[in-house]
Design an enzyme around this catalytic site. Structure first.
Site, PDB file in Angstrom:
ATOM      1  N   HIS A 170      11.347   2.932  -0.026  1.00 20.58           N
ATOM      2  CA  HIS A 170      10.214   1.895  -0.583  1.00 20.58           C
ATOM      3  C   HIS A 170       8.945   2.554   0.133  1.00 20.58           C
ATOM      4  O   HIS A 170       8.287   1.768   0.971  1.00 20.58           O
ATOM      5  CB  HIS A 170      10.655   0.590  -0.016  1.00 20.58           C
ATOM      6  CG  HIS A 170       9.734  -0.460  -0.709  1.00 20.58           C
ATOM      7  ND1 HIS A 170       8.350  -0.711  -0.473  1.00 20.58           N
ATOM      8  CD2 HIS A 170      10.044  -1.679  -1.197  1.00 20.58           C
ATOM      9  CE1 HIS A 170       8.198  -1.688  -0.921  1.00 20.58           C
ATOM     10  NE2 HIS A 170       8.920  -2.127  -1.749  1.00 20.58           N
ATOM     11  N   GLU A 273       8.392   4.208  -5.281  1.00 20.75           N
ATOM     12  CA  GLU A 273       9.422   4.161  -4.499  1.00 20.75           C
ATOM     13  C   GLU A 273      10.612   4.958  -5.173  1.00 20.75           C
ATOM     14  O   GLU A 273      10.807   4.622  -6.611  1.00 20.75           O
ATOM     15  CB  GLU A 273      10.111   2.649  -4.232  1.00 20.75           C
ATOM     16  CG  GLU A 273       8.868   1.700  -3.848  1.00 20.75           C
ATOM     17  CD  GLU A 273       8.693   0.184  -3.844  1.00 20.75           C
ATOM     18  OE1 GLU A 273      10.131  -0.250  -3.942  1.00 20.75           O
ATOM     19  OE2 GLU A 273       7.925  -0.462  -4.088  1.00 20.75           O
TER      20      GLU A 273
HETATM   21  O1  TA6 Z   1       9.381  -2.943  -4.435  1.00 20.51           O
HETATM   22  C1  TA6 Z   1       8.244  -3.803  -4.695  1.00 20.51           C
HETATM   23  C2  TA6 Z   1       8.867  -5.363  -4.285  1.00 20.51           C
HETATM   24  O2  TA6 Z   1      10.112  -5.381  -4.770  1.00 20.51           O
HETATM   25  C3  TA6 Z   1       7.910  -6.198  -4.550  1.00 20.51           C
HETATM   26  O3  TA6 Z   1       8.429  -7.241  -5.491  1.00 20.51           O
HETATM   27  C4  TA6 Z   1       7.387  -6.834  -3.127  1.00 20.51           C
HETATM   28  O4  TA6 Z   1       8.557  -7.904  -3.004  1.00 20.51           O
HETATM   29  C5  TA6 Z   1       7.973  -5.615  -2.229  1.00 20.51           C
HETATM   30  O5  TA6 Z   1       8.846  -4.966  -2.854  1.00 20.51           O
HETATM   31  C6  TA6 Z   1       7.736  -5.912  -0.735  1.00 20.51           C
HETATM   32  O6  TA6 Z   1       8.847  -6.520  -0.330  1.00 20.51           O
HETATM   33  P1  TA6 Z   1       9.140  -7.108   1.137  1.00 20.51           P
HETATM   34  O7  TA6 Z   1      10.458  -7.743   1.276  1.00 20.51           O
HETATM   35  O8  TA6 Z   1       9.016  -5.672   1.966  1.00 20.51           O
HETATM   36  O9  TA6 Z   1       7.987  -8.042   1.464  1.00 20.51           O
END
Ligand code: TA6
Length: 301
Positions: A170, A273
């Site tokens: 991510h 990601e």
């Molecule tokens: O990858 C994008 C995502 O799924 C968004 O929807 C947002 O929730 C982001 O990840 C960050 O997630 P986190 O749990 O690290 O705040």
């Protein structure tokens, strides 16, 4: 948790790799070689920074990131595993799985002949929250820091039954201004638009940003390129073993609610990601192994 003295005596590499404790209490690996510097938290196997020498940081770490035991770190390369996003049925399970908030153990460190520095970690099965993942699985993480950043996430099913994994690296990338960049490589790809009730849509041209973007592109194995004219560079994201790419920027409102992006931090980052999510989750039969890998590089433009 192994103490610093033991870690440094067993795995430290003079002038290139040492272990430190962050004020928040996390154990960090600090790498510096002829090509770049990097820092990795053992909690979550979390690559926090990668900065090639004579270049600006490529991986973005929030200035308001909270480094504390059991808390996910805002920025860097969070490991989403063994599921991506909310758990499919258990609302009380952590979003993006437990790997990113669990301690990883050091397997090896190597200063390579080509000048790159390699760190191998594993997530000990004993650290799995059994009620969240009762499946015998091994997972290793190989980080190679050089003039590129290479990462491999290797999962193996060591149990008697099939398992299904969702996963993502991510990664938060450092950009001049998210309003001035574009992400190439997804033209024509289908995606689930999470800011429009997961409606399936098709990408036309580069991805640009003028509001919240949260998209899961499916069935795509292509490289992506973040073009950043104001920094006179582009960041290439090459991947293998990944059939999904997630592109995310929270924009103003969500960033303010999150509270750990820093003042206008959302302008300085974009997440691209490399993942296996939604219809691209990976099923491993007993004994099968799967590797998701990326290589990040910077090119002048
Ligand atoms: O990858 C994008 C995502 O799924 C968004 O929807 C947002 O929730 C982001 O990840 C960050 O997630 P986190 O749990 O690290 O705040």
């Amino acid at each position: 948790m192994t103490d610093l003295k033991t870690l440094n005596s067993q795995f430290g590499i003079a002038n290139h790799l040492l272990f430190e404790t962050d004020p928040g209490g996390l154990t960090l690996v600090k790498i510096d070689n002829d090509f770049a510097s990097a820092s990795i938290a053992l909690q979550g196997g979390h690559v926090m920074t990668w900065t090639p020498h004579n270049a600006e940081a490529v991986i973005w770490l929030s200035p308001a990131a909270k480094l504390a035991p059991g808390k996910s770190i805002r920025g860097g390369v969070p490991i989403c595993w063994p599921w991506f996003g909310p758990h499919e049925s258990q609302t009380d399970f952590p979003a993006h799985g437990f790997a990113r908030t669990t301690p990883w153990d050091v397997v090896s460190t190597t200063q390579r002949d080509d000048g790159a520095t390699q760190l191998v970690l594993k997530l000990a099965t004993a650290n799995f929250p059994a009620q969240q993942w009762p499946h015998p699985t091994t997972v290793q993480y190989v980080v190679t820091v050089g003039d590129t950043l290479e990462i491999e996430l290797v999962s193996q099913n060591t149990g008697p039954g099939a398992i299904t994994l969702g996963e993502a690296l991510h990664t938060y990338f450092n950009v001049s201004d998210v309003r001035e960049i574009s992400v190439d490589g997804l033209d024509g790809c289908h995606y689930l638009d999470k800011v429009d009730d997961f409606t399936q849509k098709q990408q036309s041209g580069p991805v640009t940003f003028s509001s919240e973007v949260d998209r899961v592109y499916v069935n795509t194995s292509t490289d992506c390129i973040i073009r950043d004219p104001a920094m006179s560079r582009q960041i290439r994201i090459a991947k293998s073993g990944s059939n999904s790419t997630v592109v995310w920027n929270p924009w103003i409102e969500k960033a303010n609610k999150m509270g750990d992006l820093g003042d206008n931090g959302y302008l300085k980052m974009v997440c691209v990601e490399s993942a296996n999510a939604d219809e691209n989750v990976v099923t491993l039969q007993p004994g099968e192994q799967h590797t998701l890998s990326v290589r990040y590089s910077v090119e002048q433009i």
